[in-house]
Scaffold this motif. Structure first.
Motif, PDB file in Angstrom:
ATOM      1  N   UNK A 436      -4.060  -9.575   8.292  1.00  0.00           N
ATOM      2  CA  UNK A 436      -4.364  -8.138   8.322  1.00  0.00           C
ATOM      3  C   UNK A 436      -4.977  -7.693   9.647  1.00  0.00           C
ATOM      4  N   UNK A 437      -5.535  -8.595  10.421  1.00  0.00           N
ATOM      5  CA  UNK A 437      -6.374  -8.213  11.551  1.00  0.00           C
ATOM      6  C   UNK A 437      -5.710  -7.290  12.577  1.00  0.00           C
ATOM      7  N   UNK A 438      -4.457  -7.509  12.993  1.00  0.00           N
ATOM      8  CA  UNK A 438      -3.866  -6.566  13.953  1.00  0.00           C
ATOM      9  C   UNK A 438      -3.782  -5.141  13.408  1.00  0.00           C
ATOM     10  N   UNK A 439      -3.347  -5.014  12.163  1.00  0.00           N
ATOM     11  CA  UNK A 439      -3.274  -3.690  11.554  1.00  0.00           C
ATOM     12  C   UNK A 439      -4.664  -3.088  11.423  1.00  0.00           C
ATOM     13  N   UNK A 440      -5.643  -3.913  11.037  1.00  0.00           N
ATOM     14  CA  UNK A 440      -7.007  -3.424  10.896  1.00  0.00           C
ATOM     15  C   UNK A 440      -7.586  -2.933  12.210  1.00  0.00           C
ATOM     16  N   UNK A 465      -2.367  -2.701   3.326  1.00  0.00           N
ATOM     17  CA  UNK A 465      -1.779  -3.847   4.018  1.00  0.00           C
ATOM     18  C   UNK A 465      -0.383  -4.058   3.473  1.00  0.00           C
ATOM     19  N   UNK A 466       0.505  -4.468   4.351  1.00  0.00           N
ATOM     20  CA  UNK A 466       1.893  -4.647   3.946  1.00  0.00           C
ATOM     21  C   UNK A 466       2.309  -6.102   4.129  1.00  0.00           C
ATOM     22  N   UNK A 467       1.924  -6.986   3.195  1.00  0.00           N
ATOM     23  CA  UNK A 467       2.252  -8.406   3.347  1.00  0.00           C
ATOM     24  C   UNK A 467       3.728  -8.718   3.177  1.00  0.00           C
ATOM     25  N   UNK A 468       4.467  -7.805   2.599  1.00  0.00           N
ATOM     26  CA  UNK A 468       5.906  -7.992   2.387  1.00  0.00           C
ATOM     27  C   UNK A 468       6.533  -6.641   2.107  1.00  0.00           C
ATOM     28  N   UNK A 469       7.349  -6.591   1.078  1.00  0.00           N
ATOM     29  CA  UNK A 469       7.993  -5.326   0.740  1.00  0.00           C
ATOM     30  C   UNK A 469       7.057  -4.382  -0.002  1.00  0.00           C
ATOM     31  N   UNK A 470       5.991  -4.922  -0.593  1.00  0.00           N
ATOM     32  CA  UNK A 470       5.020  -4.115  -1.325  1.00  0.00           C
ATOM     33  C   UNK A 470       3.826  -3.797  -0.422  1.00  0.00           C
ATOM     34  N   UNK A 471       3.323  -2.578  -0.512  1.00  0.00           N
ATOM     35  CA  UNK A 471       2.137  -2.171   0.231  1.00  0.00           C
ATOM     36  C   UNK A 471       0.929  -2.283  -0.690  1.00  0.00           C
ATOM     37  N   UNK A 472      -0.027  -3.132  -0.316  1.00  0.00           N
ATOM     38  CA  UNK A 472      -1.258  -3.263  -1.082  1.00  0.00           C
ATOM     39  C   UNK A 472      -2.247  -2.189  -0.639  1.00  0.00           C
ATOM     40  N   UNK A 497      -8.295  -7.933  -3.955  1.00  0.00           N
ATOM     41  CA  UNK A 497      -9.560  -8.074  -3.242  1.00  0.00           C
ATOM     42  C   UNK A 497      -9.690  -6.961  -2.214  1.00  0.00           C
ATOM     43  N   UNK A 498     -10.927  -6.639  -1.802  1.00  0.00           N
ATOM     44  CA  UNK A 498     -11.080  -5.710  -0.679  1.00  0.00           C
ATOM     45  C   UNK A 498     -10.365  -6.261   0.541  1.00  0.00           C
ATOM     46  N   UNK A 499      -9.819  -5.387   1.352  1.00  0.00           N
ATOM     47  CA  UNK A 499      -8.986  -5.808   2.474  1.00  0.00           C
ATOM     48  C   UNK A 499      -9.832  -5.951   3.736  1.00  0.00           C
ATOM     49  N   UNK A 500     -10.047  -7.197   4.124  1.00  0.00           N
ATOM     50  CA  UNK A 500     -10.699  -7.490   5.393  1.00  0.00           C
ATOM     51  C   UNK A 500     -12.168  -7.130   5.440  1.00  0.00           C
ATOM     52  N   UNK A 501     -12.668  -7.047   6.638  1.00  0.00           N
ATOM     53  CA  UNK A 501     -14.042  -6.681   6.942  1.00  0.00           C
ATOM     54  C   UNK A 501     -14.078  -6.363   8.430  1.00  0.00           C
ATOM     55  N   UNK A 502     -15.161  -5.790   8.916  1.00  0.00           N
ATOM     56  CA  UNK A 502     -15.201  -5.423  10.336  1.00  0.00           C
ATOM     57  C   UNK A 502     -16.635  -5.245  10.804  1.00  0.00           C
TER      58      UNK A 502
END
Length: 529
Positions: A436-440, A465-472, A497-502
Motif C-alpha cells: 500500500x505504501x506508494x499509494x499511501x 487500496x486496490x490489491x487486485x480487481x476488488x477495491x478495499x 484491517x485499517x489500511x496502513x499507518x503514517x
C-alpha cells in the motif's frame, strides 16, 4: 482546520525539534536523545531500536532499514541509504523450483534474507550521529531486559499472529508466554535480545555480524534447513545511494531507488499531475477513482519491472519520462474502471516508520521492518533475534528481474519519503502497509499540495487500496462516495484491517515551526519542544 466538535487529534507544533513515531515509548526515547543534544539521526536510531523491541510484530534487528536525509549544511541535499539485506550466497530459484515451489513461502526459512538494520544504524550514525551508540541503544536494552507494556494496536496484531508464532518452539516461548499472546497492558520481555543489543552497543556491528552472535543465528537458520552461512553475515553492507525524484506541483518528491518500490509512488504522482485534482473534493468518488486507476497502472509496472537495480531492464528515468507518462495516462477513463490489467496480487503487511527533524533542520525519514507480521516466525533463542521474511518478495521466474539469486536484494516495499521546495526540505514522511505504501504516500502528498489539507487530517483521511480487481475501503467512507465508485465499475469490499499507518513532519520555514502528525491507526504520536 480541525472541527473540534468531532473526535480526533491536532497536529503537534514546536520550534526546536519534532519526532513522529508509531509508538509512544519510541517517541519519548527519541525526544530524550534530542534534549540530550543528539542529532536527528541519533534520535531516529534510538526510536527505531525501541520499536524493534516494543513492536516485535512489525520490526526488529532481524530486519532491514532505509533512510532519506536532508542536511542543511550541504545546501539541503537529500541523501538516500539502502540498508536492505541480500539472499544467502547459496540461494537459487532453481533449488526451490526443484521442490515444486512456484514462490518463496512466506513462513519458510527460504524467505529469510540477511538482516541489514544493525549495519544500517551504524553506518548512518558514523556519518550523521553525535552521541555514542551505547547511549542511543540504552532505552531499547532496558525495555527488552526489564519489560515494556504492550499497547493496544500491538496487542491486536499480536493476537492475530498467534498461530504463526505457535508453529515453532523458540518463537512460542518468547512471544506466547504461558501459551497466550500478551494483552493490552501486559508486560513483555525478551532478555536474550537485550543481551544482544547490549553487546552490539558496546562492541559495534561486528559483534552482530561476526563471532558468537552470527554463529548462533546461522545455527538456527540451518536447523530450519536454511542455506545461510557465517560468511553471508560477514558480508552484510548497506549503501549510500543517490535518491530518485519527480516534480509534483512545484515541489521535488524523493524516493530511494530500486530495489526499493519508491519508484512506484513517483509514477503515481506523475500520472496524477495530469489531472486538475484541486478542482475535485479530496474525498469525492471522482477524485478517488483517479487514485485507484493511476495506482493500478503503477503497480502493474512495478510488478513487471522492479528488482535490484543491476537486474532491471528499464531505468527509473525510462518509467518517469514525460512521454511515457503521457502515453500511460491515456489508458485512464474518467468514467469507468479498467478491466484489462490482469492480477496485481498485492498485499498489505506491517512495518514501522518514524521521522525526526532537529533544531538545525536536519530531517530524517527512517523505516525499519521485518516485513510480514513477526517476519518469518523463526527466532534464534540464543540471541532473541526474530528473522524477517523479505525474501518472499523474490520471484522464481527465471526471466523476471526480481528472480531469486545468490547475494541478490529482493524488491523491497518499505519506503521513506521526503519532499523539498526551493532546495529546502518541507516534508519528511512515510506511510506503512506493505504494497500500500506508494499509494499511501501519493494520497498524502496530493491531500497536502492539491487540496491544502491540514497535516494531521491528511493522515486521518479514509483510505482505500486496490490489491487486485476488488477495491478495499475503510469503513469511514461515506455511503454516497462508495456508491459513486461502484457506479464507475469498481467492485468494493470493506477492508478487514485499517489500511496502513503514517507519520509526518512538515517544516514551515517562513514561520520557523515544525508541524508533526501521527496516524490514529497506530499507537504512536508526534511530539516536539
Amino acid at each position: 482546520m480541525r472541527d473540534f466538535h468531532f473526535p480526533g487529534r491536532s497536529a503537534a507544533i514546536a520550534c526546536n525539534a519534532m519526532v513522529a513515531t508509531s509508538h509512544p515509548l519510541a517517541t519519548e526515547a527519541a525526544l530524550h536523545v534530542l534534549r540530550d543534544g543528539g542529532s536527528a539521526m541519533d534520535a531516529a536510531i534510538a526510536g527505531s531500536a525501541v520499536m524493534a523491541v516494543v513492536e516485535p510484530q512489525m520490526t526488529g534487528i532481524g530486519g532491514d532499514c532505509f533512510a532519506l536525509l536532508s542536511d542543511p549544511r550541504d545546501k539541503g541535499r537529500v541523501v538516500a541509504f539502502n540498508g536492505s539485506g541480500r539472499a544467502p550466497g547459496n540461494a537459487t530459484a532453481e533449488h526451490l523450483a526443484a521442490q515444486g515451489l512456484t514462490n518463496v513461502p512466506i513462513d519458510s526459512v527460504h524467505s529469510v534474507t540477511l538482516p541489514g538494520a544493525i549495519d544500517g544504524w551504524f553506518k548512518l550514525h558514523e556519518n550523521f550521529g553525535r552521541l555514542d551508540m551505547d547511549r542511543l541503544l540504552r532505552p531499547a536494552i532496558a525495555f527488552a531486559r526489564d519489560g515494556y507494556p504492550v499497547h493496544a494496536r500491538v496487542a491486536r496484531d499480536w493476537r492475530k499472529s498467534k498461530t504463526h508464532l505457535a508453529a515453532r518452539e523458540a518463537s512460542r516461548a518468547v512471544f506466547l508466554p504461558g501459551g497466550v499472546s500478551p494483552s493490552e497492558g501486559d508486560i513483555h520481555r525478551n532478555k536474550a535480545l537485550a543481551a544482544t543489543l547490549d553487546r552490539v552497543a558496546k562492541e559495534g556491528p561486528k559483534a552482530f555480524y561476526e563471532g558468537e552472535i552470527a554463529a548462533a543465528m546461522v545455527r538456527t537458520l540451518r536447523a530450519h534447513d536454511g542455506v545461510h552461512t557465517e560468511e553471508d553475515f560477514h558480508a552484510v553492507s548497506g549503501d549510500f545511494v543517490d535518491p530518485i525524484s519527480t516534480e509534483y506541483r512545484g515541489r521535488t518528491v524523493y524516493q530511494v531507488p530500486p530495489n526499493n518500490q519508491g519508484l512506484t509512488a513517483l509514477v503515481i504522482l506523475n500520472l496524477l499531475s495530469g489531472f486538475d485534482l484541486a478542482g475535485l473534493p479530496p474525498g469525492s468518488a471522482e477524485r478517488l477513482h483517479l487514485e485507484v486507476e493511476t495506482a493500478r497502472l503503477a503497480y502493474a509496472l512495478r510488478n513487471r519491472h522492479l528488482g535490484e537495480d543491476t537486474a532491471m531492464r528499464v531505468t527509473a528515468d525510462d518509467l518517469l519520462s514525460r512521454a511515457f507518462t503521457d502515453d500511460l495516462r491515456t489508458r485512464i477513463s474518467r468514467d469507468a474502471a479498467m478491466t484489462d490489467l490482469g492480477a496485481l496480487d498485492l498485499r498489505k503487511s506491517d512495518t514501522v516508520y518514524m521521522t525526526v527533524v532537529d533544531k538545525d533542520l536536519n530531517a530524517v525519514s527512517f523505516i525499519n521492518s521485518v516485513f510480514d507480521s513477526f517476519g518469518s516466525g523463526i527466532l534464534c533463542p540464543e540471541t532473541g533475534v526474530l528473522f524477517q521474511n523479505r525474501g518472499h518478495s523474490f520471484s522464481l521466474d527465471s526471466d523476471h528481474p526480481n528472480v531469486l539469486a545468490p547475494g541478490k536484494r529482493p524488491m523491497h516495499t518499505i519506503m521513506p519519503g521526503m519532499v523539498s521546495e526551493g532546495g529546502k526540505p518541507v516534508l519528511s514522511f512515510g506511510v506503512m502497509g506493505g504494497d500500500y505504501q506508494p499509494l499511501g504516500q501519493a494520497r498524502v502528498i496530493s491531500a497536502l499540495f492539491d487540496h491544502q489539507v491540514d497535516l494531521q487530517q491528511a493522515l486521518d483521511m479514509p483510505r482505500l487500496f486496490t490489491p487486485g480487481s476488488v477495491v478495499e475501503v475503510e469503513r469511514s467512507f461515506p455511503a454516497d462516495v462508495l456508491h459513486g465508485l461502484m457506479a464507475k465499475g469498481h467492485d468494493l469490499a470493506v477492508a478487514r484491517d485499517p489500511i496502513g499507518g503514517a507519520q509526518a513532519i512538515r517544516i514551515d520555514h517562513e514561520r520557523g515551526v515544525l508541524i508533526g502528525a501521527s496516524d490514529p491507526r497506530k499507537d504512536g504520536y508526534a511530539a516536539g519542544f
